[in-house]
Design a protein around this motif. Structure first.
Motif, PDB file in Angstrom:
ATOM      1  N   SER A 274     -11.156   2.208  -5.925  1.00 25.05           N
ATOM      2  CA  SER A 274     -10.857   1.763  -7.286  1.00 25.05           C
ATOM      3  C   SER A 274      -9.915   0.559  -7.244  1.00 25.05           C
ATOM      4  N   THR A 275     -10.214  -0.372  -8.135  1.00 32.20           N
ATOM      5  CA  THR A 275      -9.342  -1.544  -8.273  1.00 32.20           C
ATOM      6  C   THR A 275      -8.344  -1.383  -9.403  1.00 32.20           C
ATOM      7  N   ASP A 276      -8.423  -0.261 -10.113  1.00 31.27           N
ATOM      8  CA  ASP A 276      -7.507  -0.007 -11.236  1.00 31.27           C
ATOM      9  C   ASP A 276      -6.147   0.432 -10.675  1.00 31.27           C
ATOM     10  N   VAL A 277      -5.144  -0.405 -10.874  1.00 28.56           N
ATOM     11  CA  VAL A 277      -3.814  -0.108 -10.323  1.00 28.56           C
ATOM     12  C   VAL A 277      -3.229   1.148 -10.955  1.00 28.56           C
ATOM     13  N   MET A 278      -3.461   1.376 -12.242  1.00 28.91           N
ATOM     14  CA  MET A 278      -2.891   2.547 -12.917  1.00 28.91           C
ATOM     15  C   MET A 278      -3.447   3.835 -12.333  1.00 28.91           C
ATOM     16  N   ARG A 279      -4.737   3.916 -12.050  1.00 32.16           N
ATOM     17  CA  ARG A 279      -5.320   5.125 -11.457  1.00 32.16           C
ATOM     18  C   ARG A 279      -4.807   5.333 -10.038  1.00 32.16           C
TER      19      ARG A 279
ATOM     20  N   ILE B 128       2.695   9.972   5.053  1.00 31.41           N
ATOM     21  CA  ILE B 128       3.657   8.994   4.529  1.00 31.41           C
ATOM     22  C   ILE B 128       3.239   7.578   4.927  1.00 31.41           C
ATOM     23  N   GLN B 129       2.800   7.427   6.175  1.00 33.09           N
ATOM     24  CA  GLN B 129       2.373   6.105   6.613  1.00 33.09           C
ATOM     25  C   GLN B 129       1.172   5.613   5.813  1.00 33.09           C
ATOM     26  N   ASN B 130       0.250   6.545   5.509  1.00 35.53           N
ATOM     27  CA  ASN B 130      -0.912   6.154   4.721  1.00 35.53           C
ATOM     28  C   ASN B 130      -0.512   5.724   3.313  1.00 35.53           C
ATOM     29  N   LEU B 131       0.467   6.422   2.749  1.00 35.87           N
ATOM     30  CA  LEU B 131       0.899   6.062   1.405  1.00 35.87           C
ATOM     31  C   LEU B 131       1.615   4.716   1.386  1.00 35.87           C
ATOM     32  N   LEU B 132       2.354   4.439   2.451  1.00 31.36           N
ATOM     33  CA  LEU B 132       3.088   3.180   2.492  1.00 31.36           C
ATOM     34  C   LEU B 132       2.164   1.971   2.705  1.00 31.36           C
ATOM     35  N   LYS B 133       0.928   2.245   3.047  1.00 36.01           N
ATOM     36  CA  LYS B 133      -0.012   1.144   3.229  1.00 36.01           C
ATOM     37  C   LYS B 133      -0.391   0.485   1.903  1.00 36.01           C
ATOM     38  N   ASP B 134      -0.212   1.211   0.811  1.00 40.06           N
ATOM     39  CA  ASP B 134      -0.561   0.665  -0.512  1.00 40.06           C
ATOM     40  C   ASP B 134       0.718   0.544  -1.344  1.00 40.06           C
ATOM     41  N   PRO B 135       1.569  -0.457  -1.033  1.00 40.98           N
ATOM     42  CA  PRO B 135       2.870  -0.542  -1.723  1.00 40.98           C
ATOM     43  C   PRO B 135       2.742  -0.838  -3.206  1.00 40.98           C
ATOM     44  N   ASP B 136       1.643  -1.441  -3.620  1.00 40.93           N
ATOM     45  CA  ASP B 136       1.503  -1.741  -5.055  1.00 40.93           C
ATOM     46  C   ASP B 136       1.340  -0.478  -5.888  1.00 40.93           C
ATOM     47  N   ALA B 137       0.836   0.590  -5.303  1.00 44.35           N
ATOM     48  CA  ALA B 137       0.612   1.831  -6.051  1.00 44.35           C
ATOM     49  C   ALA B 137       1.827   2.747  -6.050  1.00 44.35           C
ATOM     50  N   LEU B 138       2.854   2.382  -5.291  1.00 41.19           N
ATOM     51  CA  LEU B 138       4.020   3.267  -5.164  1.00 41.19           C
ATOM     52  C   LEU B 138       5.105   2.864  -6.146  1.00 41.19           C
ATOM     53  N   ASP B 139       5.695   3.863  -6.724  1.00 40.01           N
ATOM     54  CA  ASP B 139       6.897   3.663  -7.527  1.00 40.01           C
ATOM     55  C   ASP B 139       8.057   3.346  -6.577  1.00 40.01           C
ATOM     56  N   PRO B 140       8.943   2.410  -6.919  1.00 41.25           N
ATOM     57  CA  PRO B 140      10.042   2.076  -5.993  1.00 41.25           C
ATOM     58  C   PRO B 140      10.868   3.279  -5.573  1.00 41.25           C
ATOM     59  N   ALA B 141      11.116   4.180  -6.500  1.00 38.67           N
ATOM     60  CA  ALA B 141      11.904   5.367  -6.149  1.00 38.67           C
ATOM     61  C   ALA B 141      11.157   6.219  -5.141  1.00 38.67           C
ATOM     62  N   HIS B 142       9.831   6.389  -5.342  1.00 36.65           N
ATOM     63  CA  HIS B 142       9.035   7.152  -4.379  1.00 36.65           C
ATOM     64  C   HIS B 142       8.998   6.439  -3.025  1.00 36.65           C
ATOM     65  N   LYS B 143       8.877   5.135  -3.038  1.00 42.76           N
ATOM     66  CA  LYS B 143       8.802   4.389  -1.787  1.00 42.76           C
ATOM     67  C   LYS B 143      10.087   4.544  -0.974  1.00 42.76           C
TER      68      LYS B 143
ATOM     69  N   ARG C 191      13.674  13.481 -11.579  1.00 40.63           N
ATOM     70  CA  ARG C 191      14.309  12.544 -12.498  1.00 40.63           C
ATOM     71  C   ARG C 191      13.492  11.254 -12.609  1.00 40.63           C
ATOM     72  N   GLY C 192      12.932  10.811 -11.462  1.00 43.58           N
ATOM     73  CA  GLY C 192      12.155   9.580 -11.474  1.00 43.58           C
ATOM     74  C   GLY C 192      10.899   9.686 -12.292  1.00 43.58           C
ATOM     75  N   LYS C 193      10.385  10.913 -12.511  1.00 43.25           N
ATOM     76  CA  LYS C 193       9.190  11.095 -13.328  1.00 43.25           C
ATOM     77  C   LYS C 193       9.440  10.720 -14.771  1.00 43.25           C
ATOM     78  N   GLY C 194      10.726  10.732 -15.147  1.00 44.09           N
ATOM     79  CA  GLY C 194      11.022  10.387 -16.525  1.00 44.09           C
ATOM     80  C   GLY C 194      11.026   8.912 -16.810  1.00 44.09           C
ATOM     81  N   LYS C 195      10.874   8.049 -15.789  1.00 41.28           N
ATOM     82  CA  LYS C 195      10.882   6.606 -16.025  1.00 41.28           C
ATOM     83  C   LYS C 195       9.614   6.196 -16.757  1.00 41.28           C
ATOM     84  N   ASN C 196       9.748   5.257 -17.657  1.00 42.27           N
ATOM     85  CA  ASN C 196       8.565   4.764 -18.348  1.00 42.27           C
ATOM     86  C   ASN C 196       7.851   3.741 -17.486  1.00 42.27           C
ATOM     87  N   PRO C 197       6.567   3.452 -17.778  1.00 39.64           N
ATOM     88  CA  PRO C 197       5.792   2.519 -16.935  1.00 39.64           C
ATOM     89  C   PRO C 197       6.358   1.119 -16.933  1.00 39.64           C
TER      90      PRO C 197
END
Length: 1184
Positions: free
Chosen positions: A1035-1040, A1073-1088, A1171-1177
């Protein structure tokens, strides 16, 4: 605590205002209390002002009819009065001028009349005949005396009336102003008060004769004299009554004195009889002594030929003893004669006491002589078998140690503290104890026998004195566990010692006998105090026992304060009644404030014992406040004692059940209403719900428990006050339909019965609509109370009274046939009128209707029908909102807290599962999810999982996703391997679907179960996430992609907070974790940032190498400290260089060494994740 103190002060103010008759102030206070919402303190004022005996309705209606003056009308009246005043002043000036003119003319006419009267004529005689006649008649009345007040009042009123009738208004006005000391507008009823009075007086005067008038005056004077005589007689009568009362008091005092004298005489007679008996015993002993002396003489004469020196000594000693014996016998005979003389004159108490002392001294001397004689016999008897040398030694010892036998024993008895003088170094005493039993032991035996003789009075007082002096010295050296054995001695000394200060000291020793007495020791001490109080009487109990006990009220040790609490309940019986409800009650009140739980519990227990002993009821409201204060105590033990013992005691003593119930309902509603609202949004249902604090929740729970404890008393009072006397007792107890039909007629009042369904149920419904969803414990308490009501009052009451009330309260229709017409409006007023009220009814009232009314044992079928109608029929008829459905689901969840309803609920759920209605299936999945905490593993395997598997295979995605959440709830609560395996199989089926929504739903449902589930399910979730992250995202949809990455990151952080095996960390966690870090655009900074920290901690020392090797491709900073540098997280630059080594090589290079345990840090990161889940988009996008 502050509420209880404020209520007490308000009650004091109310009592003062009502006692001092400051009714206007009390009425104003009533309105202010009602405006502040303090209905509990306003109850007494309401009752007072609504009492028709104080404020009759006709008087109130007359006051209401009075015209209320406004400022405009007052101003108009003032102007009119000023105009009238000016007119009157003008007329007054004219009248004064006319009076001056008339006086001048009158003076002139009088002068002319005097001139004409000097000329005698017949016509003048004829014309003045009435005047002469009047003068003749006036002659005998010259001595009437001054006018009396009533006569003056009658005449003034008659004159005023005449002036007004005659038209002399100005004169009447002047007359009215001059008479300032009387109110001429009010003429009391009297014989002189008649219409047109002055004319009547005139005609009466003309028609009467002088003799009749004189007779009338004499009668009036006689009447006045009789009145004065009557008053003097009444005064004399009062004086005689007072004298009579004084005389009766003197007679009572003399009677008591006579009784006391007779009692003293009787005691003296008994004492004389005892003395005579003692003298008879002494005579017998003297005769025995004479016989023994004779035998000794014969024995001595027989042995004199062998031992002359010894015999001579014995003769001399024996002759001395005999002479002393004879002297003592003579003295005893003299004492006997004197005692006989005293018996004839027993009133001489002083001589009698002297005789007692002398007789006691005589008895002591006889005992001495007897003991000395025994010593002689004991030393002489071995003379037959021993030689002269051995016989001389005891005789010499006797002569040296006891030169005067009568002086030896009294000193040892009267001065025991000096008894060691005979043993200056203690050696002789030890030698005597080491000797085997021989002839000396017979001497000790005889002395013990002598000690068993009746103890004389002064000997007893001396013993008590010795005991009182020795006890304070002995007590500290007795073991604590054995000190209670000293209690009889301490009690005896306290009871019999004549000195009050010594008794106080001993009483202090009694209460301080043990430093920290346990329960058994306190029981022993208190039993001793009760026995002592019985023996010493009320006065000594109040002045000696109680003060010593109450000195312990502020003692450091709670065991001592417990003694005080016990004494309040157990010693109150032995004091005056006026002490119980004043001093003792104040002590109990102070103990209720004690910081120790056991002391407050003891105070509640002993207050219950104290209440039946109160002589009056004037302390009722204070005791009731103390009861409510104890009921709100933070300790469960104190509350239990209050509800079990104190509450029934107050009801039985005060008989004010109605008042207790009113105050209790007020406390229940007040505790909830004082709490802040759940939401500040006006008009929402949450703004009506209250956030309960710990104290308010505890108070509500205790109040509902108290209400349940009062239910038997409520039922008993309702039965006792049943107005239908024709109904049998058995039918009346069960409250059958026939009684309810008679009650529905409305012809009689039954307030005790109506209180339950009119006031009590209404209050509970209000409370239910204030409680948020999480307050299940309070709802369970209310449900149990409703079940108890239905059990107590019967099925007829449940069907015809309870059920209609609750059906109307949730908005349904109900039959009010069995309610009297006068309360129909109040029952119908419970129906919700707005949408918010309807939702509050579903939230608060529906759970009570299902579990507390329809949930009674006899209404299971009716409950099933109503629940089927609620979940099946209503769902198909109308499209309900999601919020409404969730509220109904919550009500069913609450019903599942009662296990007996599980079977019926699962039957209905299966009907919902196999239904074709989509909303019904979703509701079934939601219900299955919320009831999981209330079932066991067997029910979950046989009922819940099959239903969820059926729903999970449904084609509708909403139904499927709802079942996924329910599977997560099952995984959260059960660790059974079979259940876990079934969940894994079903989750695999959901993931095979391949949709992003299903994937996210599965991961998030299992994340909830991660902290509680087994290691197998955690490894399963971690492996699935690894597989999913290995799959490339097309998918190319960043939100999904972001939604998917957020779900995976939340799962990784939750799993990191648990104990994972080293293999799971190496094989799944780090690669994921390494697989998730491969797509930095999809990660929330707090999660990263959190993932990088986890990677560093879990990989041990290889993180630096990992970051250097993969930094170019992944954009990872070379160290944690460079996260915020130029090449860090916030200043990252595009780098297009390819990595020099593959990632697989780094995985193989990872060290398996376990890092330092950082589980707490991982748990904190999970908290950060939430707590980070409460951040707005928008914020997230800006951070990227």
């Amino acid at each position: 605590m502050m509420d209880v103190e404020r209520s007490s002060l308000c009650n004091c103010v109310v009592n003062f205002l009502l006692e001092e008759n400051y009714l206007l102030t009390a009425f104003e206070l009533l309105h202010e209390l009602l405006d502040d919402g303090r209905d509990a303190q306003a109850i007494r004022l309401k009752e007072f002002f609504s009492d028709p005996s104080h404020f009759p309705p006709d008087q109130i209606s007359r006051y209401n009819s009075l015209r209320v003056l406004d400022p405009q009308s007052l101003l108009e009246e003032k102007e009119a009065i000023e105009e009238k005043l000016a007119l009157c002043e003008y007329e007054l000036r004219l009248a004064q001028e006319d009076i001056v003119k008339l006086k001048t003319e009158l003076q002139r006419k009088e002068d002319l009349t005097q001139d004409k009267s000097s000329e005698p004529s017949v016509s003048n005689h004829v014309n003045h005949a009435p005047e002469i006649h009047r003068q003749k008649r006036d002659a005998p009345f010259s001595d009437l005396g001054p006018l009396k007040a009533n006569e003056r009042k009658d005449l003034n009123c008659a004159v005023k009336e005449y002036l007004l009738v005659a038209g002399y208004r100005l004169t009447a006005m002047t007359f009215y102003e001059e008479v300032t000391d009387q109110n001429l507008d009010v003429w009391e009823k009297s014989p002189a008060s008649v219409p047109d009075a002055l004319r009547h007086y005139y005609y009466q005067y003309l028609s009467s004769t002088s003799e009749a008038a004189e007779e009338k005056i004499s009668m009036i004077r006689e009447n006045d004299s009789l009145k004065e005589a009557n008053e003097s007689l009444n005064h004399e009568k009062l004086c005689l009554m007072k004298n009579k009362e004084l005389a009766e008091g003197q007679i009572n005092a003399l009677t008591k004195s006579l009784e006391a004298t007779q009692k003293d005489l009787k005691d003296k007679e008994n004492l004389t009889q005892d003395l005579k008996q003692a003298l008879e015993n002494q005579r017998k002993e003297l005769n025995d002594c004479r016989a023994e002396i004779t035998s000794l003489k014969m024995h001595i004469e027989g042995s004199s030929s062998l031992q002359n020196p010894v015999a001579a000594n014995l003769d001399s000693t024996q002759s001395q003893a005999i002479e002393s014996y004879k002297e003592e016998i003579k003295s005893l005979q003299m004492e006997i004669e004197r005692l006989r003389a005293e018996k004839t004159n027993i009133s001489d108490l002083v001589d009698s006491s002297c005789g007692d002392k002398e007789s006691i001294q005589t008895e002591e001397k006889v005992v001495e002589m007897d003991e000395n004689r025994t010593q002689i016999s004991h030393h002489i008897e071995p003379a037959e078998v021993v030689d002269s040398n051995t016989l001389v030694m005891p005789v010499q010892t006797f002569d040296n140690s006891t030169p005067k036998p009568e002086e030896n024993l009294p000193e040892s008895i009267m001065n025991p503290s000096n008894s060691t003088d005979g043993f200056p170094d203690g050696r002789n005493l030890s030698q005597q104890e080491e000797k085997p039993p021989s002839e000396d032991s017979r001497l000790h035996l005889n002395s013990e026998n002598l000690g068993s003789e009746p103890v004389p009075e002064n000997m007893g007082l001396a013993t008590i004195q010795i005991l009182a002096d020795a006890l304070p010295k002995i007590v500290p050296y007795v073991l604590i566990n054995h000190r209670e054995e000293l209690l009889p001695l301490i009690m005896c000394a306290i009871e019999r010692h004549p000195d009050s200060s010594t008794r106080d000291s001993l009483t202090h020793t009694l209460f301080n006998l043990i430093k920290r007495p346990d329960e058994q020791q306190r029981r022993i001490i208190m039993d001793a105090c009760v026995n002592l109080a019985k023996n010493v009487g009320e006065m000594r109990t109040e002045t000696e026992l109680l003060p010593q006990c109450w000195e312990q009220i502020n003692h450091t040790y709670e065991e001592r304060r417990l003694l005080v609490a016990q004494s309040c309940g157990e010693l109150a019986e032995f004091v005056r009644p006026e002490i119980r409800d004043s001093l003792i009650l104040s002590i109990v009140q102070q103990l209720i404030e004690d910081p120790a739980t056991v002391v407050r519990e003891a105070a509640a227990h002993n207050l219950a014992l104290l209440l039946p002993l109160f002589p009056l009821m004037d302390k009722y409201f204070k005791v009731e406040e103390l009861m409510f204060q104890l009921a709100c105590d933070p300790s469960g033990v104190v509350v239990e004692t209050t509800l079990k013992e104190l509450l029934p005691a107050i009801i039985n003593w005060g008989n004010k059940l109605d008042h207790i119930l009113r105050v209790l309902l007020s406390h229940i509603l007040g505790s909830a209403q004082r709490c802040p609202p759940l939401s500040g949004v006006e008009g929402s249902a949450e703004s009506h719900l209250r956030v309960l604090g710990e104290q308010e929740r505890w108070n509500l729970d205790v109040s509902l428990r108290m209400l349940a404890k009062l239910l038997p008393f409520i039922h008993q009072k309702a039965i006792e006050t049943c107005p239908f006397s024709s109904v049998s007792d058995s039918i009346r107890t069960l409250l059958s339909s026939s009684i309810l039909e008679l009650y529905a007629g409305g012809h009689v009042e039954w307030p005790a019965f109506e209180w339950v369904h009119v006031d009590c149920f209404s209050g509970l419904l209000q409370l239910a609509c204030l409680l948020p969803q999480k307050e299940d414990n309070l709802r369970i308490r209310m449900t149990k109370f409703l079940l108890a009501v239905s059990e107590c009052f019967g099925d007829s009451y449940l069907i015809h009274i309870m059920l209609p009330v609750f059906l109307i309260a949730i908005g349904d229709d109900a039959d009010l046939t069995f309610f009297p017409p006068n309360i129909h409006s109040r029952i119908k007023g419970l129906r919700p009128r707005t949408a918010v009220a309807e939702r509050l009814a579903i939230l608060g009232v529906l759970p009570l209707l299902l579990a507390g009314v329809l949930g009674s044992p006899g209404k299971r079928q009716q409950l099933a029908d109503y629940l089927r109608k609620l979940l099946l029929e209503d769902a198909t008829k109308e499209s309900r909102s999601t919020t409404h459905n969730m509220d109904i689901v919550n009500a069913v969840r609450f019903l599942c807290t009662f296990e007996e309803h599980h079977g019926m609920i699962f039957n209905i759920l299966w009907e919902m599962v196999v239904s074709s209605n989509i909303e019904m299936k979703i509701s079934a999945a939601n219900i299955l999810k919320v009831i999981v905490p209330y079932i066991d593993a067997k029910v979950a395997s046989t009922h819940v999982l099959p239903a969820l598997i059926t729903l999970g295979s449904d084609q509708n995605l909403n139904v499927k996703y709802a079942s996924i959440d329910a599977f997560g709830a099952v995984a959260q609560h059960f660790k059974n391997d079979m259940i876990v395996d079934k969940i894994r199989v079903q989750m695999d089926a959901f993931l095979e679907d391949g949709s992003l929504e299903a994937t996210i739903a599965v991961v998030r449902s299992l994340v909830v179960a991660v902290p509680h589930t087994t290691e197998r399910l955690r490894d399963y979730l971690l492996s699935k996430i690894f597989q999913l992250t290995n799959t490339p995202v097309s998918s190319t949809d960043v939100m999904r992609r972001r939604q998917r990455a957020n779900a995976f990151c939340e799962a990784i952080r939750a799993l990191d907070a648990t104990d994972l095996s080293a293999n799971s960390i190496r094989d799944f966690l780090l690669p994921t974790i390494q697989n998730l870090l491969k797509d930095p655009d999809a990660l929330d900074p707090a999660h990263k940032e959190a993932l990088e920290i986890i990677l560093k901690e879990r990989s041990g020392g290889t993180f630096e190498a990992l970051s250097k090797v993969m930094g170019a491709h992944l954009g990872i900073a070379s160290s944690v400290t460079s996260f915020f540098g130029e090449g860090g997280l916030l200043g990252k630059k595009e780098i297009t260089e390819s990595p020099t080594e593959p990632v697989e090589a780094l995985q193989s290079a990872a060290s398996p060494a376990a890092a330092e345990d950082t589980r707490f840090m991982r748990i904190m990161r999970v908290t950060d994740m939430l707590r980070g889940k409460g951040k707005n988009p928008e914020e997230t996008h800006q951070n990227q």
